[in-house]
Motif scaffolding. Sequence first.
Motif, short mmCIF file in Angstrom:
data_model
loop_
_atom_site.label_atom_id
_atom_site.label_comp_id
_atom_site.label_asym_id
_atom_site.label_seq_id
_atom_site.Cartn_x
_atom_site.Cartn_y
_atom_site.Cartn_z
N LEU A 22 2.06 22.62 8.19
CA LEU A 22 2.35 21.41 7.41
C LEU A 22 2.99 20.34 8.29
O LEU A 22 4.01 20.56 8.94
CB LEU A 22 3.28 21.76 6.25
CG LEU A 22 3.28 20.83 5.04
CD1 LEU A 22 1.90 20.73 4.42
CD2 LEU A 22 4.28 21.32 4.00
N ASN A 23 2.35 19.18 8.31
CA ASN A 23 2.88 18.00 8.99
C ASN A 23 3.06 16.89 7.95
O ASN A 23 2.27 16.78 7.01
CB ASN A 23 1.90 17.50 10.07
CG ASN A 23 1.84 18.43 11.27
OD1 ASN A 23 2.57 18.29 12.23
ND2 ASN A 23 0.95 19.42 11.19
N ALA A 24 4.09 16.08 8.14
CA ALA A 24 4.33 14.98 7.20
C ALA A 24 4.97 13.82 7.93
O ALA A 24 5.72 13.99 8.90
CB ALA A 24 5.23 15.44 6.05
N TRP A 25 4.64 12.62 7.45
CA TRP A 25 5.14 11.40 8.05
C TRP A 25 5.73 10.49 6.98
O TRP A 25 5.26 10.45 5.84
CB TRP A 25 4.00 10.63 8.72
CG TRP A 25 3.39 11.26 9.92
CD1 TRP A 25 3.63 10.99 11.24
CD2 TRP A 25 2.36 12.27 9.93
NE1 TRP A 25 2.85 11.76 12.06
CE2 TRP A 25 2.06 12.56 11.29
CE3 TRP A 25 1.68 12.96 8.92
CZ2 TRP A 25 1.11 13.50 11.65
CZ3 TRP A 25 0.73 13.91 9.29
CH2 TRP A 25 0.45 14.17 10.64
N TYR A 26 6.77 9.75 7.36
CA TYR A 26 7.24 8.60 6.61
C TYR A 26 6.99 7.39 7.51
O TYR A 26 7.67 7.21 8.52
CB TYR A 26 8.73 8.71 6.28
CG TYR A 26 9.05 9.74 5.22
CD1 TYR A 26 8.33 9.81 4.04
CD2 TYR A 26 10.10 10.64 5.40
CE1 TYR A 26 8.63 10.75 3.07
CE2 TYR A 26 10.41 11.59 4.43
CZ TYR A 26 9.68 11.64 3.26
OH TYR A 26 9.98 12.59 2.30
#
Length: 248
Positions: A22-26
């Motif tokens: 899981l990768n996530a960006w803001y």
Amino acid sequence: MSNETLSPQAVLRPPLLESTGLNAWYGTSHVLRGVDLMIREGETVALMGRNGMGKSTLLRSVLGHVKRRTGRVQIGGIDMSTARAHAIARRGLSYVPEGRGVFPNLSVRENLLLAGQPGVDGKQAWTFERVLNTFPRLKVRLSNGGAQLSGGEQQMLAIGRALMTNPVCLILDEATEGLAPKIVQEIWQVISTVRATGIAAIIVDRNYRTVLEHADRAIVLEKGQVVVEAAAADLLADSVLQQRYLGV
């Protein structure tokens, strides 16, 4: 709850919740970096790490609240990677966010009844009456609006509302933040009660020693990556790891 203490049936069934890579960006900020997470039925996991290490982002990503993410999310063996938040909630994940999120203009009664529904198995073990018996303070506040409650009462209402959905997994972000010591004790007693019913849980809390005492397993994040995954009792006994990843 290690594999040794899980029932054979629970071990053979797909994990209740599993994320892979899981990768996530803001915006342009890469917050999660290839996180793997697994929760089995009835297991309580302490999600840990210093401020800003990605704990809330991980929870929100799994729940479908973060728009920009990659990786795989499965619930009960069903791929929910592209599902919207409401579809994920219907699979039995119930979220108590940091800040509680009660409806300020609705009464305590309305907040609770609005959430009431059977679980994914069709059963409704957590009824309105059971929630009130679990949180006696709410009984005398039924007609009060959410905004009229103290911080501790709002947290009780938020947890009670989550239980009204009859979840398979209760997710608590900052379970006792900003609450008076007496209320904190009451919240942990309720968490123990919920844990004993077999509902799985993921708990984030600043008091890492207390959350470890109420968990089966611990996952520690640093800079958006898993750096420790261990039995909660083992991490509780390891002062070196605590100081390295959790100490102020």
